[in-house]
Design a protein around this motif. Structure first.
Motif, PDB file in Angstrom:
ATOM      1  N   PRO A 118       0.840  -1.203   0.000  1.00 40.43           N
ATOM      2  CA  PRO A 118       0.000   0.000   0.000  1.00 40.43           C
ATOM      3  C   PRO A 118       0.879   1.259   0.000  1.00 40.43           C
ATOM      4  CG  PRO A 118      -0.057  -1.094   2.150  1.00 40.43           C
ATOM      5  CD  PRO A 118       0.714  -1.993   1.229  1.00 40.43           C
ATOM      6  N   HIS A 173       6.640   2.229   4.219  1.00 34.58           N
ATOM      7  CA  HIS A 173       7.257   1.142   3.464  1.00 34.58           C
ATOM      8  C   HIS A 173       6.980   1.267   1.956  1.00 34.58           C
ATOM      9  CE1 HIS A 173       8.353  -3.430   3.783  1.00 34.58           C
ATOM     10  NE2 HIS A 173       8.975  -2.833   2.805  1.00 34.58           N
ATOM     11  N   ARG A 191       3.165 -16.009   2.212  1.00 34.83           N
ATOM     12  CA  ARG A 191       2.177 -16.400   1.192  1.00 34.83           C
ATOM     13  C   ARG A 191       2.849 -16.902  -0.084  1.00 34.83           C
ATOM     14  NH1 ARG A 191      -2.795 -12.033   1.603  1.00 34.83           N
ATOM     15  NH2 ARG A 191      -3.118 -12.263   3.840  1.00 34.83           N
ATOM     16  N   SER A 222       8.944  -4.004   8.399  1.00 36.04           N
ATOM     17  CA  SER A 222       7.713  -3.539   9.064  1.00 36.04           C
ATOM     18  C   SER A 222       7.299  -4.434  10.215  1.00 36.04           C
ATOM     19  CB  SER A 222       6.509  -3.399   8.115  1.00 36.04           C
ATOM     20  OG  SER A 222       6.826  -2.628   7.011  1.00 36.04           O
ATOM     21  N   ARG A 227      15.300  -5.532   7.055  1.00 33.71           N
ATOM     22  CA  ARG A 227      15.711  -4.205   7.551  1.00 33.71           C
ATOM     23  C   ARG A 227      14.690  -3.723   8.574  1.00 33.71           C
ATOM     24  NH1 ARG A 227      11.330  -1.731   7.457  1.00 33.71           N
ATOM     25  NH2 ARG A 227      10.239  -1.375   5.554  1.00 33.71           N
ATOM     26  N   GLY A 249      12.814  -0.205  10.544  1.00 33.51           N
ATOM     27  CA  GLY A 249      12.573   1.235  10.535  1.00 33.51           C
ATOM     28  C   GLY A 249      11.290   1.569  11.255  1.00 33.51           C
ATOM     29  N   MET A 250      10.909   2.827  11.182  1.00 37.01           N
ATOM     30  CA  MET A 250       9.690   3.309  11.838  1.00 37.01           C
ATOM     31  C   MET A 250       9.133   4.485  11.045  1.00 37.01           C
ATOM     32  SD  MET A 250      10.720   3.649  15.834  1.00 37.01           S
ATOM     33  CE  MET A 250       9.057   3.960  16.410  1.00 37.01           C
ATOM     34  N   SER A 303       0.251  -6.549  13.007  1.00 38.52           N
ATOM     35  CA  SER A 303      -0.477  -7.597  12.294  1.00 38.52           C
ATOM     36  C   SER A 303      -0.359  -7.359  10.793  1.00 38.52           C
ATOM     37  CB  SER A 303      -1.941  -7.553  12.736  1.00 38.52           C
ATOM     38  OG  SER A 303      -2.673  -8.504  12.023  1.00 38.52           O
ATOM     39  N   GLY A 304       0.295  -8.274  10.107  1.00 41.38           N
ATOM     40  CA  GLY A 304       0.479  -8.114   8.652  1.00 41.38           C
ATOM     41  C   GLY A 304       1.133  -6.794   8.305  1.00 41.38           C
ATOM     42  N   GLY A 305       1.979  -6.269   9.187  1.00 44.09           N
ATOM     43  CA  GLY A 305       2.688  -5.015   8.918  1.00 44.09           C
ATOM     44  C   GLY A 305       1.927  -3.775   9.351  1.00 44.09           C
ATOM     45  N   TYR A 306       0.701  -3.936   9.829  1.00 40.09           N
ATOM     46  CA  TYR A 306      -0.051  -2.791  10.330  1.00 40.09           C
ATOM     47  C   TYR A 306       0.019  -2.754  11.851  1.00 40.09           C
ATOM     48  CZ  TYR A 306      -2.384  -2.183   5.782  1.00 40.09           C
ATOM     49  OH  TYR A 306      -2.666  -1.965   4.469  1.00 40.09           O
ATOM     50  N   PHE A 348      -0.404 -13.441   9.398  1.00 40.36           N
ATOM     51  CA  PHE A 348      -0.174 -12.037   9.743  1.00 40.36           C
ATOM     52  C   PHE A 348       0.958 -11.837  10.757  1.00 40.36           C
ATOM     53  CE2 PHE A 348      -4.878 -11.702   8.632  1.00 40.36           C
ATOM     54  CZ  PHE A 348      -4.644 -11.124   7.391  1.00 40.36           C
ATOM     55  N   LYS A 356     -16.426  -3.879  13.367  1.00 37.23           N
ATOM     56  CA  LYS A 356     -16.079  -3.718  11.941  1.00 37.23           C
ATOM     57  C   LYS A 356     -16.657  -2.439  11.346  1.00 37.23           C
ATOM     58  CE  LYS A 356     -14.809  -8.314  10.450  1.00 37.23           C
ATOM     59  NZ  LYS A 356     -15.137  -9.524   9.724  1.00 37.23           N
ATOM     60  N   ASN A 390     -10.622  -2.552   9.545  1.00 33.17           N
ATOM     61  CA  ASN A 390     -10.810  -4.004   9.702  1.00 33.17           C
ATOM     62  C   ASN A 390      -9.586  -4.741  10.267  1.00 33.17           C
ATOM     63  OD1 ASN A 390      -9.300  -3.831   7.389  1.00 33.17           O
ATOM     64  ND2 ASN A 390     -10.910  -4.515   6.003  1.00 33.17           N
ATOM     65  N   LYS A 406      -9.544 -10.874  15.813  1.00 34.90           N
ATOM     66  CA  LYS A 406      -9.927 -12.066  15.040  1.00 34.90           C
ATOM     67  C   LYS A 406     -10.859 -12.921  15.899  1.00 34.90           C
ATOM     68  CE  LYS A 406      -7.364 -11.053  11.476  1.00 34.90           C
ATOM     69  NZ  LYS A 406      -8.010 -10.158  10.554  1.00 34.90           N
TER      70      LYS A 406
HETATM   71  C1  MCA Z   1      -6.175  -7.474   6.001  1.00 34.68           C
HETATM   72  N1  MCA Z   1      -6.768  -8.071   7.053  1.00 34.68           N
HETATM   73  C2  MCA Z   1      -5.936  -8.066   8.084  1.00 34.68           C
HETATM   74  C3  MCA Z   1      -4.786  -7.410   7.615  1.00 34.68           C
HETATM   75  N2  MCA Z   1      -4.959  -7.049   6.329  1.00 34.68           N
HETATM   76  N3  MCA Z   1      -6.060  -8.538   9.320  1.00 34.68           N
HETATM   77  C4  MCA Z   1      -5.032  -8.361  10.143  1.00 34.68           C
HETATM   78  N4  MCA Z   1      -3.888  -7.743   9.771  1.00 34.68           N
HETATM   79  C5  MCA Z   1      -3.736  -7.254   8.512  1.00 34.68           C
HETATM   80  N5  MCA Z   1      -2.606  -6.639   8.141  1.00 34.68           N
HETATM   81  C6  MCA Z   1      -8.070  -8.731   7.140  1.00 34.68           C
HETATM   82  C7  MCA Z   1      -9.193  -7.944   6.559  1.00 34.68           C
HETATM   83  O1  MCA Z   1      -9.769  -7.216   7.563  1.00 34.68           O
HETATM   84  C8  MCA Z   1     -10.119  -9.025   6.069  1.00 34.68           C
HETATM   85  O2  MCA Z   1     -10.857  -9.504   7.146  1.00 34.68           O
HETATM   86  C9  MCA Z   1      -9.176 -10.120   5.648  1.00 34.68           C
HETATM   87  O3  MCA Z   1      -7.974  -9.916   6.392  1.00 34.68           O
HETATM   88  C10 MCA Z   1      -8.828 -10.078   4.175  1.00 34.68           C
HETATM   89  O4  MCA Z   1      -8.565  -8.746   3.815  1.00 34.68           O
HETATM   90  P1  MCA Z   1      -7.748  -8.366   2.533  1.00 34.68           P
HETATM   91  O5  MCA Z   1      -7.811  -6.886   2.343  1.00 34.68           O
HETATM   92  O6  MCA Z   1      -8.132  -9.258   1.404  1.00 34.68           O
HETATM   93  O7  MCA Z   1      -6.292  -8.719   2.993  1.00 34.68           O
HETATM   94  P2  MCA Z   1      -5.051  -8.826   2.107  1.00 34.68           P
HETATM   95  O8  MCA Z   1      -5.219  -8.073   0.825  1.00 34.68           O
HETATM   96  O9  MCA Z   1      -4.677 -10.246   2.021  1.00 34.68           O
HETATM   97  O10 MCA Z   1      -3.982  -7.979   2.971  1.00 34.68           O
HETATM   98  C11 MCA Z   1      -3.089  -8.544   3.847  1.00 34.68           C
HETATM   99  C12 MCA Z   1      -1.739  -7.805   3.693  1.00 34.68           C
HETATM  100  C13 MCA Z   1      -2.015  -6.304   3.906  1.00 34.68           C
HETATM  101  C14 MCA Z   1      -1.186  -8.018   2.303  1.00 34.68           C
HETATM  102  C15 MCA Z   1      -0.791  -8.357   4.699  1.00 34.68           C
HETATM  103  O11 MCA Z   1      -2.508  -6.112   5.223  1.00 34.68           O
HETATM  104  C16 MCA Z   1      -0.810  -5.451   3.634  1.00 34.68           C
HETATM  105  O12 MCA Z   1      -0.548  -5.070   2.492  1.00 34.68           O
HETATM  106  N6  MCA Z   1      -0.025  -5.112   4.665  1.00 34.68           N
HETATM  107  C17 MCA Z   1       1.124  -4.276   4.518  1.00 34.68           C
HETATM  108  C18 MCA Z   1       1.112  -3.214   5.526  1.00 34.68           C
HETATM  109  C19 MCA Z   1       2.266  -2.216   5.333  1.00 34.68           C
HETATM  110  O13 MCA Z   1       2.565  -1.761   4.239  1.00 34.68           O
HETATM  111  N7  MCA Z   1       2.919  -1.856   6.431  1.00 34.68           N
HETATM  112  C20 MCA Z   1       4.011  -0.946   6.408  1.00 34.68           C
HETATM  113  C21 MCA Z   1       3.857   0.071   7.499  1.00 34.68           C
HETATM  114  P3  MCA Z   1     -12.403  -9.801   7.041  1.00 34.68           P
HETATM  115  O14 MCA Z   1     -12.497 -10.895   6.019  1.00 34.68           O
HETATM  116  O15 MCA Z   1     -12.767 -10.231   8.423  1.00 34.68           O
HETATM  117  O16 MCA Z   1     -13.020  -8.513   6.635  1.00 34.68           O
HETATM  118  S1  MCA Z   1       5.299   1.131   7.517  1.00 34.68           S
HETATM  119  C22 MCA Z   1       6.179   0.456   8.816  1.00 34.68           C
HETATM  120  O17 MCA Z   1       5.728  -0.412   9.481  1.00 34.68           O
HETATM  121  C23 MCA Z   1       7.591   0.809   9.090  1.00 34.68           C
HETATM  122  C24 MCA Z   1       8.006   2.167   8.780  1.00 34.68           C
HETATM  123  C25 MCA Z   1       8.486  -0.157   8.350  1.00 34.68           C
HETATM  124  O18 MCA Z   1       9.431  -0.641   8.982  1.00 34.68           O
HETATM  125  O19 MCA Z   1       8.207  -0.414   7.174  1.00 34.68           O
END
Ligand code: MCA
Ligand code: AMP
Length: 507
Positions: A204, A209, A255, A277, A299, A301-302, A411-414, A444, A470, A475, A480
């Motif tokens: 995203p 990131h 995955r 992350s 790596r 970071g924050m 959780s999953g980077g969030y 996650f 929700k 979400n 969970k």
């Molecule tokens: C989606 N869901 C999650 C998450 N993502 N649940 C917990 N943790 C998550 N991260 C849930 C949704 O609510 C939904 O639940 C179900 O999982 C499917 O959603 P969907 O959107 O299809 O999920 P996905 O597309 O498979 O996404 C998972 C993901 C995504 C790919 C891991 O969360 C993602 O792209 N994460 C990256 C985050 C990121 O970029 N972080 C960087 C932060 P329901 O079915 O119940 O509705 S920057 C940072 O941290 C620092 C600076 C660093 O070091 O980088």
């Protein structure tokens, strides 16, 4: 220097070269990128906003969303990206706190975002859809495709990124042009970006990131990006043979390894897989090496600091360690009594450098609290130099993150702050109290779990509680599972023992 001007130094001379290729077969040349960015910058400039004005953005990922970010930089304004999962109450807080001059939202959210914007006093609301629709592009279309980048100094604000707070309220981390530019330059060298690199981009773009680390890397290097709207392993596997670099959170690698179609052949042109992350399990690190024959570079970071520490590009990448402090970044690990930790001693990770943010938006007291008296930023992470992980011996100058002193779930980077979720649950009828913890999750990394005590005589329905949450919070923050208990474990001081809950419900 304006960060846009720095990034531009890397754009190729051949403006017809491809800058972005989308999953659905669209090609954007570097010329297209520059022209679209200038048109949007002209639109922002026409609003005649004072320096420091915020442009808040909650839109789906698209090339135009990236151009809007670049246009905001070019126009000298401050970019404020918001997670697309945020619900209206969360957006109301961010807009109320940041008081942006401009809000850009998805066309489908216009009605409720406009209402929130009106309440919080934001004058300009535009829409931008992932399919090139919306008022932003319509209004920018007739404007000039040339724009002289507004002058900004290293110390001027470029972006505000909200990160959740331990008290439950998010804080806006203020990042300057200098913070982002210095980090981008360091990473370009450290990760050996080279001519011909192609970045596979599936993160995203509302967090550090995907927006800064990944996009800046490609832009500053004049590299093409293969732009995927979200993580879809089939799409990654399809486009990977034409890519050389990928960045992902650990879930990306978990995955990919679950898909039998992911092979050495898929990754034959890849020179670099980066993970960050959240902690990458040594199990994932090892399986990847065994199956794909390549070593993931982890790596650390924050949002407040951009990148701090990285395993080397050349040299040993050690599973379970985040590697060496980046050039220009200083890292120290200190015990609670303030003395420095020796090798293999656990303590608080503190950092310094040109990449460290300017402070939290309108929270001078909070900012002060997060820095030591001698100017080091307290990360809230707990680490050690060297030692050993399940992947083997760690060199003495490599950092391992072993835990967090902040009550945070990733959780999953969030990031999810338990306090925020507990306050929503505690407000529900029939709830006496709650405790939210992170427990291991195969996909996650960590999953959010809530343990709830009902009021005497109450009949709580956990499915209904989850459904209600929700509608109120993003979400990924929703537990969970919710487990009902008659009381929470407490220590002698009456404090809830979250470690006991984590152990009890780990499986
Ligand atoms: C989606 N869901 C999650 C998450 N993502 N649940 C917990 N943790 C998550 N991260 C849930 C949704 O609510 C939904 O639940 C179900 O999982 C499917 O959603 P969907 O959107 O299809 O999920 P996905 O597309 O498979 O996404 C998972 C993901 C995504 C790919 C891991 O969360 C993602 O792209 N994460 C990256 C985050 C990121 O970029 N972080 C960087 C932060 P329901 O079915 O119940 O509705 S920057 C940072 O941290 C620092 C600076 C660093 O070091 O980088
Ligand atoms: P954010 O607030 O989203 O910027 O998240 C920053 C936090 O993510 C850090 O303080 C760490 O707790 C965590 N983090 C980032 N990268 C790593 C990593 N490679 N290993 C362990 N934790 C990480």
């Amino acid at each position: 220097m304006n960060l846009y001007q720095l990034l531009e130094t890397g754009f190729p001379k051949d403006k017809s070269a491809c800058a972005i290729e989308t999953h659905d077969g669209l090609y954007y040349s570097w010329g297209d990128l520059e022209k679209a960015t200038s048109k949007m910058a002209n639109l922002l400039a026409s609003l005649k906003l004072p320096q420091g004005s915020r442009v808040a953005v909650q839109i789906e990922k698209s090339p135009e969303a990236l151009f809007l970010y670049l246009a905001t930089l070019k126009a000298g304004l401050v970019y404020l990206p918001l997670n697309t999962a945020y619900q209206s109450a969360e957006i109301e807080y961010f807009l109320g706190n940041a008081e942006p001059a401009v809000v850009v939202c998805s066309p489908k959210n216009l009605t409720w975002v406009s209402q929130v914007a009106k309440k919080t006093g934001t004058k300009h609301v535009f829409t931008l859809g992932e399919d090139r629709t919306g008022s932003l592009l319509e209004k920018a279309a007739g404007l000039s495709d040339k724009f002289k980048t507004v002058k900004r100094s290293d110390d001027d604000l470029a972006a505000i990124l909200y990160t959740s707070g331990t008290t439950g309220r998010s804080k806006g981390a203020m990042l300057t042009h200098g913070n982002l530019g210095s980090n981008a330059k360091v990473l370009q060298k450290f990760w050996a970006w080279r001519k011909g690199d192609v970045l596979l981009h599936a993160l995203p773009i509302f967090h550090v990131h995907g927006l800064f680390v990944a996009s800046h890397g490609a832009l500053l290097n004049g590299s093409k990006m293969i732009w995927l709207p979200r993580l879809d392993t089939k799409e990654l596997i399809k486009h990977m043979p034409r890519s050389t670099v990928m960045m992902g959170v650990p879930t990306f690698y978990v995955r990919l390894l679950l898909d039998p179609a992911f092979t050495k052949q898929t990754a034959k042109n890849m020179r670099l897989f980066i993970s960050g992350s959240a902690p990458l399990l040594t199990e994932t690190f090892n399986s990847f090496k065994e199956r794909i024959g390549q070593t993931i570079l982890e790596r650390y970071g924050m949002s407040e600091t951009v990148m701090l520490v990285s395993n080397p590009y050349k040299g040993d990448r050690v599973g379970g360690s985040v590697g060496l402090p980046l050039p220009q970044t200083k890292v120290r690990v200190r015990k609670d009594d303030g003395s420095l930790c020796g090798v293999n001693e656990i303590g608080n990770v503190e950092v310094k450098g040109p990449n460290i943010f300017k402070g939290y938006w309108r929270m001078p007291e909070k900012t002060k609290e997060e820095f030591t008296s001698d100017g080091w930023f307290k990360t809230g992470d707990v680490g050690r130099w060297g030692g050993e992980t399940s992947a083997g011996k760690v060199p003495n100058d490599y950092l391992c993150i072993v835990g967090r002193s902040k009550d945070l779930i990733i959780s999953g980077g969030y990031n999810v702050y338990p306090k925020e979720i507990e306050s929503f649950i505690d407000d529900m009828p029939g709830v006496d109290e709650s405790a939210v913890v992170g427990i291991p999750h195969p996909d996650f990394g960590e999953a959010v779990l809530a343990i709830v005590v009902g009021k005497p005589g109450s009949q709580l329905n956990t499915d209904a509680m989850i459904a209600e949450l929700k509608g109120k919070i993003a979400n990924f923050k929703v537990p969970k599972r919710i487990i009902l208990v008659s009381e929470l474990p407490r220590n002698a001081m009456g404090k809830v023992q979250k470690n006991v809950l984590r152990q009890t419900y780990a499986s």
